[in-house]
Design a protein around this motif. Structure first.
Motif, PDB file in Angstrom:
ATOM      1  N   PRO A   1      10.816 -51.043   4.392  1.00 49.70           N
ATOM      2  CA  PRO A   1      11.421 -51.004   5.721  1.00 49.70           C
ATOM      3  C   PRO A   1      11.211 -52.308   6.481  1.00 49.70           C
ATOM      4  CG  PRO A   1       9.506 -49.545   5.587  1.00 49.70           C
ATOM      5  CD  PRO A   1       9.707 -50.121   4.238  1.00 49.70           C
ATOM      6  N   ARG A   2      12.151 -52.604   7.376  1.00 56.93           N
ATOM      7  CA  ARG A   2      12.078 -53.823   8.184  1.00 56.93           C
ATOM      8  C   ARG A   2      11.861 -53.531   9.664  1.00 56.93           C
ATOM      9  NH1 ARG A   2      13.223 -58.111   5.167  1.00 56.93           N
ATOM     10  NH2 ARG A   2      14.270 -57.774   3.197  1.00 56.93           N
ATOM     11  N   THR A   3      11.993 -52.263  10.044  1.00 52.07           N
ATOM     12  CA  THR A   3      11.783 -51.867  11.436  1.00 52.07           C
ATOM     13  C   THR A   3      10.906 -50.619  11.480  1.00 52.07           C
ATOM     14  OG1 THR A   3      13.685 -50.360  11.531  1.00 52.07           O
ATOM     15  CG2 THR A   3      14.108 -52.703  12.054  1.00 52.07           C
ATOM     16  N   ARG A   4      10.375 -50.358  12.654  1.00 54.28           N
ATOM     17  CA  ARG A   4       9.558 -49.154  12.836  1.00 54.28           C
ATOM     18  C   ARG A   4      10.377 -47.902  12.543  1.00 54.28           C
ATOM     19  NH1 ARG A   4       6.382 -47.072  18.250  1.00 54.28           N
ATOM     20  NH2 ARG A   4       7.447 -45.091  18.152  1.00 54.28           N
TER      21      ARG A   4
ATOM     22  N   VAL B   1      -7.203 -46.154  16.848  1.00 55.19           N
ATOM     23  CA  VAL B   1      -6.158 -46.394  15.865  1.00 55.19           C
ATOM     24  C   VAL B   1      -4.878 -45.720  16.352  1.00 55.19           C
ATOM     25  CG1 VAL B   1      -7.707 -46.708  13.907  1.00 55.19           C
ATOM     26  CG2 VAL B   1      -6.888 -44.417  14.452  1.00 55.19           C
ATOM     27  N   GLU B   2      -3.763 -46.384  16.103  1.00 57.93           N
ATOM     28  CA  GLU B   2      -2.446 -45.859  16.462  1.00 57.93           C
ATOM     29  C   GLU B   2      -1.767 -45.385  15.184  1.00 57.93           C
ATOM     30  OE1 GLU B   2       1.771 -47.292  18.510  1.00 57.93           O
ATOM     31  OE2 GLU B   2       0.133 -48.727  18.283  1.00 57.93           O
ATOM     32  N   ILE B   3      -1.334 -44.140  15.189  1.00 53.32           N
ATOM     33  CA  ILE B   3      -0.726 -43.511  14.022  1.00 53.32           C
ATOM     34  C   ILE B   3       0.766 -43.305  14.294  1.00 53.32           C
ATOM     35  CG2 ILE B   3      -0.793 -41.529  12.459  1.00 53.32           C
ATOM     36  CD1 ILE B   3      -3.469 -43.123  12.616  1.00 53.32           C
ATOM     37  N   LEU B   4       1.594 -43.694  13.334  1.00 50.64           N
ATOM     38  CA  LEU B   4       3.036 -43.481  13.407  1.00 50.64           C
ATOM     39  C   LEU B   4       3.402 -42.269  12.565  1.00 50.64           C
ATOM     40  CD1 LEU B   4       5.915 -44.531  14.209  1.00 50.64           C
ATOM     41  CD2 LEU B   4       5.873 -45.803  12.039  1.00 50.64           C
ATOM     42  N   ARG B   5       4.229 -41.404  13.135  1.00 45.26           N
ATOM     43  CA  ARG B   5       4.690 -40.205  12.432  1.00 45.26           C
ATOM     44  C   ARG B   5       6.125 -40.406  11.928  1.00 45.26           C
ATOM     45  NH1 ARG B   5       2.845 -36.932  17.513  1.00 45.26           N
ATOM     46  NH2 ARG B   5       0.787 -36.211  16.917  1.00 45.26           N
TER      47      ARG B   5
ATOM     48  N   THR C   1       7.326 -41.040  16.479  1.00 40.90           N
ATOM     49  CA  THR C   1       6.399 -40.995  17.607  1.00 40.90           C
ATOM     50  C   THR C   1       5.049 -41.523  17.134  1.00 40.90           C
ATOM     51  OG1 THR C   1       5.709 -38.718  17.110  1.00 40.90           O
ATOM     52  CG2 THR C   1       7.548 -39.014  18.676  1.00 40.90           C
ATOM     53  N   THR C   2       4.238 -41.924  18.095  1.00 39.67           N
ATOM     54  CA  THR C   2       2.895 -42.392  17.764  1.00 39.67           C
ATOM     55  C   THR C   2       1.878 -41.641  18.608  1.00 39.67           C
ATOM     56  OG1 THR C   2       2.889 -44.172  19.410  1.00 39.67           O
ATOM     57  CG2 THR C   2       3.682 -44.733  17.203  1.00 39.67           C
ATOM     58  N   TYR C   3       0.654 -41.657  18.138  1.00 35.83           N
ATOM     59  CA  TYR C   3      -0.473 -41.170  18.923  1.00 35.83           C
ATOM     60  C   TYR C   3      -1.670 -42.033  18.587  1.00 35.83           C
ATOM     61  CZ  TYR C   3      -2.104 -38.656  14.733  1.00 35.83           C
ATOM     62  OH  TYR C   3      -2.541 -38.327  13.475  1.00 35.83           O
ATOM     63  N   ARG C   4      -2.632 -42.052  19.505  1.00 38.47           N
ATOM     64  CA  ARG C   4      -3.856 -42.819  19.282  1.00 38.47           C
ATOM     65  C   ARG C   4      -5.040 -41.882  19.228  1.00 38.47           C
ATOM     66  NH1 ARG C   4      -2.966 -48.006  23.254  1.00 38.47           N
ATOM     67  NH2 ARG C   4      -5.234 -47.952  23.356  1.00 38.47           N
ATOM     68  N   MET C   5      -6.043 -42.308  18.446  1.00 40.98           N
ATOM     69  CA  MET C   5      -7.284 -41.550  18.359  1.00 40.98           C
ATOM     70  C   MET C   5      -8.440 -42.540  18.276  1.00 40.98           C
ATOM     71  SD  MET C   5      -7.466 -40.351  14.307  1.00 40.98           S
ATOM     72  CE  MET C   5      -7.493 -38.713  14.798  1.00 40.98           C
ATOM     73  N   PRO C   6      -9.629 -42.140  18.711  1.00 45.26           N
ATOM     74  CA  PRO C   6     -10.786 -43.024  18.555  1.00 45.26           C
ATOM     75  C   PRO C   6     -11.008 -43.339  17.078  1.00 45.26           C
ATOM     76  CG  PRO C   6     -11.315 -41.186  20.022  1.00 45.26           C
ATOM     77  CD  PRO C   6      -9.990 -40.885  19.384  1.00 45.26           C
ATOM     78  N   ALA C   7     -11.299 -44.586  16.792  1.00 49.69           N
ATOM     79  CA  ALA C   7     -11.532 -45.001  15.402  1.00 49.69           C
ATOM     80  C   ALA C   7     -12.669 -44.213  14.776  1.00 49.69           C
ATOM     81  CB  ALA C   7     -11.812 -46.498  15.345  1.00 49.69           C
ATOM     82  N   ARG C   8     -13.661 -43.847  15.565  1.00 49.02           N
ATOM     83  CA  ARG C   8     -14.809 -43.114  15.009  1.00 49.02           C
ATOM     84  C   ARG C   8     -14.395 -41.748  14.452  1.00 49.02           C
ATOM     85  NH1 ARG C   8     -15.321 -42.650  20.553  1.00 49.02           N
ATOM     86  NH2 ARG C   8     -15.245 -40.502  21.285  1.00 49.02           N
TER      87      ARG C   8
ATOM     88  N   PRO D   1      -0.022 -35.797   6.267  1.00 50.13           N
ATOM     89  CA  PRO D   1       1.152 -36.162   5.465  1.00 50.13           C
ATOM     90  C   PRO D   1       2.255 -36.743   6.353  1.00 50.13           C
ATOM     91  CG  PRO D   1       0.336 -34.015   4.811  1.00 50.13           C
ATOM     92  CD  PRO D   1      -0.430 -34.413   6.044  1.00 50.13           C
ATOM     93  N   LYS D   2       2.945 -37.735   5.821  1.00 46.65           N
ATOM     94  CA  LYS D   2       4.074 -38.378   6.499  1.00 46.65           C
ATOM     95  C   LYS D   2       3.652 -39.160   7.737  1.00 46.65           C
ATOM     96  CE  LYS D   2       7.172 -34.848   4.701  1.00 46.65           C
ATOM     97  NZ  LYS D   2       8.070 -35.471   3.786  1.00 46.65           N
ATOM     98  N   GLU D   3       2.423 -39.701   7.712  1.00 46.40           N
ATOM     99  CA  GLU D   3       1.916 -40.561   8.775  1.00 46.40           C
ATOM    100  C   GLU D   3       1.422 -41.869   8.174  1.00 46.40           C
ATOM    101  OE1 GLU D   3       0.236 -37.438  12.129  1.00 46.40           O
ATOM    102  OE2 GLU D   3      -1.214 -38.420  10.809  1.00 46.40           O
TER     103      GLU D   3
END
Length: 176
Positions: free
Chosen positions: A4-7, A129-133, A137-144, A157-159
């Motif tokens: 892929p070349r784009t988000r 960390v920012e996770i792409l679904r 859409t994205t969501y963030r969670m503490p790295a720990r 799955p699929k992230e």
């Protein structure tokens, strides 16, 4: 093989993943683990052409490091050197120069190796960390909370890991 070349294209590719699919960033750990064997992988998704996944920049009191940023670029980035010295130093110690030129922070975190040097640094700085679904859409969670054990992460799955975010704290000093 999808490159892929784009988000949005990456999100679509994530939607095609099965439990036997693999995401490739730098590919350094993948090549070592497969050793030329048939791994049973049905789909490879390469992050190589996603320019924004390699970018490092400031935004609203944070530094965003794209998951595709290679260790050498992180080590030499002036924003990282100024605000997150321990991370810069850790990146300078990863493998050989060839590995630092190809290996990514995202790959280091997603592989969840007990020997990985990025997670302790990202946690030290209270990073997220920012996770792409697959639905773009994205969501963030503490790295720990991202690493669940040796070789295990909170990715569903699929992230895909999309970026690492580190809060800037003026006057902080660190070393590795």
């Amino acid at each position: 093989y999808i490159q892929p070349r784009t988000r949005q294209e990456l999100s679509q590719a994530l939607g095609q993943m099965t439990e036997n699919s693999r995401i490739i960033a730098g590919g350094t750990d993948l090549m070592a683990s497969d050793h030329g064997r048939d791994s049973g992988t049905d789909l490879y998704i390469s992050l190589f052409c996603l320019g924004d996944m390699a970018e490092i920049y400031r935004e609203d009191g944070w530094v965003r490091i794209g998951a595709g940023a290679v260790h050498d670029a992180i080590e030499k980035n002036p924003i990282i050197q100024e605000n997150f010295r321990a991370l810069s130093m850790a990146c300078s110690k990863v493998g050989s120069q060839q590995i630092r030129n190809k290996g990514t922070i995202g790959g280091n975190l997603v592989n969840a190796s007990p020997a990985g040097d990025m997670l302790p640094c990202v946690c030290l700085f209270l990073g997220e960390v920012e996770i792409l679904r697959a639905d773009d859409t994205t969501y963030r969670m503490p790295a720990r909370d991202f690493i669940l054990g040796a070789g295990k992460t909170a990715l569903k799955p699929k992230e895909a890991l999309y970026a690492v975010w580190l809060p800037i704290q003026e006057g902080r000093s660190s070393t590795f």
